[in-house]
Enzyme design. Structure first.
Site, PDB file in Angstrom:
ATOM      1  N   GLU A 321      -4.393  14.614  22.165  1.00 20.13           N
ATOM      2  CA  GLU A 321      -5.672  14.974  22.639  1.00 20.13           C
ATOM      3  C   GLU A 321      -6.400  14.177  23.758  1.00 20.13           C
ATOM      4  OE1 GLU A 321      -7.155  17.331  18.327  1.00 20.13           O
ATOM      5  OE2 GLU A 321      -7.954  15.209  18.750  1.00 20.13           O
ATOM      6  N   CYS A 322      -7.015  14.644  24.792  1.00 17.68           N
ATOM      7  CA  CYS A 322      -7.695  14.113  25.709  1.00 17.68           C
ATOM      8  C   CYS A 322      -7.140  12.747  26.042  1.00 17.68           C
ATOM      9  CB  CYS A 322      -9.088  13.857  25.208  1.00 17.68           C
ATOM     10  SG  CYS A 322     -10.359  13.826  26.509  1.00 17.68           S
TER      11      CYS A 322
END
EC number: 6.3.5.11
Length: 434
Positions: A321-322
């Site tokens: 994530e990210c």
């Protein structure tokens, strides 16, 4: 056992960001703890960094409350659990009181919570009263009282207090000579702030209470029967390796609780310390954080890079994530323009930019239901990999972040809130479905 509890609950809100909500909430939490009160704190809306500071201030894990991302029943359940162990529950609002869909005011009205307004009084005096009355009446909301921040003197505080009319001024926080440092995604992580506990104690010392006004604040009746059924143990017997250090710090505690509720064993490791993916791992979770601040260290972490490449080649499910996705690209250009080689699992290059590239609540449609979450980033990924899907922005319904699938890797700028759809989370970490 009784089916309800009467607890003092306050939603700490303001007219806008930048008024000092986090500083005041942290000061209030620390001051109450030092008075022997049991304090639980929540953060309204998507946020990772403010809850870290509020956890440090209160000494207890900080959860998220949001009528859309978390949902009414999860919010209700968390409030019930907190009411069983707290004398005071503080909820820090998000942005301005009425900003967002849903807003902090929506949360207050949904659960009958009184609002404590924080105002930056540094550039006003009597107008503070007009501001607070407008905040109260626009919704309306129940305005329990006011905490005036950045007050210059006793005389200044007296003018602010007089302007409130029928709304009590609960406390004053003077102008601070030492403040919490910030960077592009918000406050600096508490673990990076020298003597953060000393600073929190100083803020608590500076908070000037009107004890009589505080004592008159009403309690809120919390329904203790509100409980959310735990998910099926779809990850029983599996170990999830989770990156956790200053580069991978953006992690909802509720996400970890959900993985445990699904039956998983959690094993933490630090890519910054050049740890390898734990040998017992069945899947890997790389949450967001600040890889752009640690490009040189991550580039030199040969053991970490070799191990993540090896488990990827073996088909192990990986969720990035990210910041986790940024660390798996071919390269990462930091804010100074220096380019660092990353793990190279996802074709493409990441570049930091001055302007925000993504912000807001989003959801990902899955075969198991809607997985809700949000996005907040200043970097951009240039890749030739075609997205497997896109998230949907809330509430507009517009197309959101790209979601990439490369072999056993699922990667996106989207931060998922795992309790919103545990079955979808279990699928992401299952070899058969990922």
């Amino acid at each position: 056992m009784t089916d309800h509890a009467d607890v003092r609950v306050l939603l700490v809100a303001a007219v806008s960001s930048g008024q000092g909500k986090t500083t005041v909430t942290a000061a209030l939490a620390r001051a109450l703890v030092r008075r022997g009160q049991r304090v639980r704190v929540f953060k309204c809306g998507p946020d990772f960094i403010d809850p870290m500071l509020l956890e440090r201030a209160s000494g207890a894990q900080v959860g998220s409350l949001d009528l859309w991302m978390v949902g009414r029943e999860q919010c209700r359940s968390q409030l019930a659990a907190a009411a069983l162990e707290a004398d005071v529950i503080l909820i820090e609002g998000v942005m301005g009181l009425y900003d967002g869909t849903p807003s902090s005011a929506d949360l207050a009205r949904e659960f009958g919570l009184p609002v404590m307004a924080v105002i930056d009084a540094s550039a006003m005096a009597q107008t503070a009263g007009a501001l607070v009355h407008g905040l109260r009446d626009y919704g309306p909301v129940e305005m329990a009282g006011v905490i005036a921040n950045r007050v210059a003197s006793k005389g200044h505080g007296a003018m602010v207090a007089a302007s409130m009319r029928d709304i009590p001024l609960i406390a004053i926080l003077p102008r601070q000579t030492k403040t919490l440092p910030e960077r592009h995604l918000g406050l600096v992580l508490p673990s990076e702030v020298q003597d953060v506990d000393g600073l929190l104690d100083l803020l608590a010392d500076q908070l000037e209470f009107d004890d009589d006004a505080w004592a008159k604040l009403r309690s809120t009746r919390i329904d203790l029967t509100a409980r959310v059924e735990p998910p099926a143990a779809l990850l029983a017997g599996r170990t999830i390796a989770i990156a956790r250090d200053a580069a991978f710090a953006f992690l909802y505690p509720a996400n970890l609780d959900t993985l445990r509720a699904l039956g998983a064993t959690l094993a933490f490791f630090s890519p910054l310390a050049d740890d390898a993916v734990p040998a017992q791992a069945d899947a890997v979770y790389l949450p967001g954080g600040y890889p752009e601040l640690h490009g040189e260290t991550l580039a030199a972490a040969a053991r970490w890079r070799g191990s993540i490449r090896a488990v990827y080649a073996a088909g192990m499910p990986i969720l990035a994530e990210c910041g986790g996705m940024m660390a798996l690209a071919d390269s990462l250009a930091d804010q100074a323009g220096k380019v660092w080689p990353m793990a190279g699992l996802l074709e493409g290059s990441v570049t930091m930019q001055a302007r925000i590239a993504g912000l807001g609540s989003q959801g990902l449609e899955t075969p198991h239901g809607l997985l809700r979450g949000h996005t907040f980033h200043y970097s951009k990924l240039e890749t030739g990999v075609a997205p497997m899907a896109h998230t949907v922005k809330h509430p507009s319904g517009a197309s959101g972040e790209a979601v990439y699938r490369a072999g056993s890797l699922s990667a996106s700028y989207f931060h998922a809130y795992f309790p919103s759809c545990p079955a979808a989370v279990a699928a992401l970490f299952s070899r058969s479905e990922a």
